[in-house]
Design a protein around this motif. Structure first.
Motif, short mmCIF file in Angstrom:
data_model
loop_
_atom_site.label_atom_id
_atom_site.label_comp_id
_atom_site.label_asym_id
_atom_site.label_seq_id
_atom_site.Cartn_x
_atom_site.Cartn_y
_atom_site.Cartn_z
N ASP A 110 -0.03 -10.19 -5.96
CA ASP A 110 0.93 -9.33 -5.26
C ASP A 110 1.53 -8.35 -6.26
OD1 ASP A 110 2.44 -8.29 -3.22
OD2 ASP A 110 3.92 -9.91 -3.18
N VAL A 111 1.80 -7.15 -5.79
CA VAL A 111 2.51 -6.15 -6.59
C VAL A 111 3.87 -5.97 -5.93
CG1 VAL A 111 2.51 -3.80 -7.48
CG2 VAL A 111 0.35 -5.03 -7.25
N GLU A 150 6.55 -0.22 3.76
CA GLU A 150 6.86 -1.27 4.74
C GLU A 150 5.60 -1.80 5.43
OE1 GLU A 150 7.12 2.74 6.76
OE2 GLU A 150 7.88 1.86 4.89
N ASN A 151 4.49 -1.11 5.29
CA ASN A 151 3.24 -1.56 5.91
C ASN A 151 2.38 -2.41 4.98
OD1 ASN A 151 3.69 -0.11 8.38
ND2 ASN A 151 3.13 1.78 7.31
N THR A 152 2.81 -2.53 3.73
CA THR A 152 2.04 -3.32 2.76
C THR A 152 2.07 -4.80 3.16
OG1 THR A 152 2.60 -1.78 0.98
CG2 THR A 152 1.79 -3.95 0.32
N ILE A 153 0.90 -5.41 3.20
CA ILE A 153 0.81 -6.85 3.52
C ILE A 153 0.81 -7.62 2.20
CG2 ILE A 153 -0.59 -8.66 4.58
CD1 ILE A 153 -1.72 -6.45 6.43
N HIS A 154 1.89 -8.36 1.95
CA HIS A 154 2.04 -9.10 0.71
C HIS A 154 1.59 -10.55 0.90
CE1 HIS A 154 4.33 -5.98 -1.44
NE2 HIS A 154 4.87 -5.72 -0.26
N LEU A 186 -4.30 -5.48 -3.92
CA LEU A 186 -5.12 -4.38 -4.43
C LEU A 186 -6.39 -4.14 -3.60
CD1 LEU A 186 -4.92 -4.98 -8.30
CD2 LEU A 186 -3.48 -3.49 -6.88
N GLU A 187 -6.74 -5.11 -2.74
CA GLU A 187 -7.92 -4.94 -1.90
C GLU A 187 -7.81 -3.69 -1.03
OE1 GLU A 187 -9.87 -9.35 -1.15
OE2 GLU A 187 -8.59 -8.48 0.41
N SER A 188 -6.59 -3.36 -0.60
CA SER A 188 -6.41 -2.21 0.29
C SER A 188 -6.93 -0.93 -0.36
CB SER A 188 -4.94 -2.05 0.67
OG SER A 188 -4.15 -1.83 -0.51
#
Length: 290
Positions: free
Chosen positions: A17-18, A189-193, A219-221
């Motif tokens: 996770d970032v 806000e759309n980042t899936i952590h 990072l896969e995104s």
């Protein structure tokens, strides 16, 4: 001691996770790092002459200051006033630029090898402090095992070894520069952590299926949007019976966890036939405590 031989272990990220970005441009991460049973063999010998000689089994790799292993030897010589030289031979088995920390692990092995060869009185904690000068993954590669990595990856919390997992590992014929992936990462806000805390809880309970369900890599995104073949390999591993599959680091290597060795071997054969990745191997998680 005039000679030492070490294993430089590869790693995978069970979760990555970032969580933010520092003013200096570095990203803050929360990652679960895990060694696997793929490794480079690092042979080191003392030299009378004050020089560093580096050889690798791959002719295209640099053997000067552009190689992390060379820089690791130089760092140790400078830091501890070593006037003798060292010869380093690396038999590369970890794929290069793969998201498996091959270069960082070689550097870590060289630092540990220098400590042993020249009988340097230095703690592992101090080596890790020095190692971060070479790269964010180097401290983990010195510590090894299973760990939560925070900060830029250098703040490590040792975790209990996980129950041995059967792994299928595949690297497509791609070069994915880590810097480019981070530069293109958008955190909003759309980042899936991934659920790093839940992942650690399932790991501590030896819950393979719970752990697998919570694996994730933010990072896969970026990497998959640039290189869709990464998703193709993930999907193929799931189709072939993996409990889950994930990209390691910034890619492009993908690993799948299997709950059955026969299923793993069958998946290996079928993935090899697809030509999605020239590098396909079966392995398992590595417990450094054993």
């Amino acid at each position: 001691m005039d000679k030492v031989v070490l294993k430089a272990l590869a790693k995978i990220n069970l979760g990555l996770d970032v969580v933010g970005k520092k003013a200096n441009g570095y990203h803050e991460v929360r990652m679960i790092m895990q060694n696997i049973n793929i490794y480079d063999k690092v042979c080191m010998k003392k030299l009378a002459e004050d020089e560093i000689k580096l050889e690798t089994s791959l002719s295209f790799l640099p053997v000067d200051d552009n190689n992390l292993a060379y820089r690791a030897a130089k760092l140790m010589k400078d830091e501890f006033g070593i006037t003798q030289g060292v010869s380093i031979k690396i038999d590369k088995r970890i794929p290069v630029s793969a998201g498996l920390a091959g270069g960082s692990s070689d550097a870590a092995a060289v630092m540990i090898g220098m400590k042993k060869l020249f009988d340097i009185d230095v703690t592992k904690e101090k080596l890790k402090e020095l190692g971060v000068r070479l790269g964010a993954d180097v401290p983990f590669c010195i510590q090894r095992g299973t760990a939560l990595a925070e900060g830029i990856g250098e703040v490590l919390t040792e975790l209990p070894p996980i129950k041995r997992c059967n792994l299928l590992v595949a690297k497509p014929k791609l070069f994915v520069p880590t810097k480019v992936i981070y530069q293109n990462l958008k955190l909003d806000e759309n980042t899936i952590h991934p659920d790093i805390d839940g992942l650690m809880e399932d790991m501590s309970n030896n819950d393979l299926y719970g752990m697998a369900s919570k694996m994730g890599n933010v990072l896969e995104s970026v990497s998959i949007s640039m290189h869709p073949i990464i998703q193709e390999i993930k999907d193929k591993m799931l189709e072939l019976g993996a409990v889950n599959s994930l990209m390691s680091g910034s890619g492009p290597t993908v690993f799948g966890i299997f709950d059955d060795e026969d299923k793993l071997e069958e998946a290996y054969k079928k993935l090899k036939e697809t030509n999605l990745a020239p590098y396909v191997v079966t392995t398992h998680t590595y417990d450094v405590k054993k």
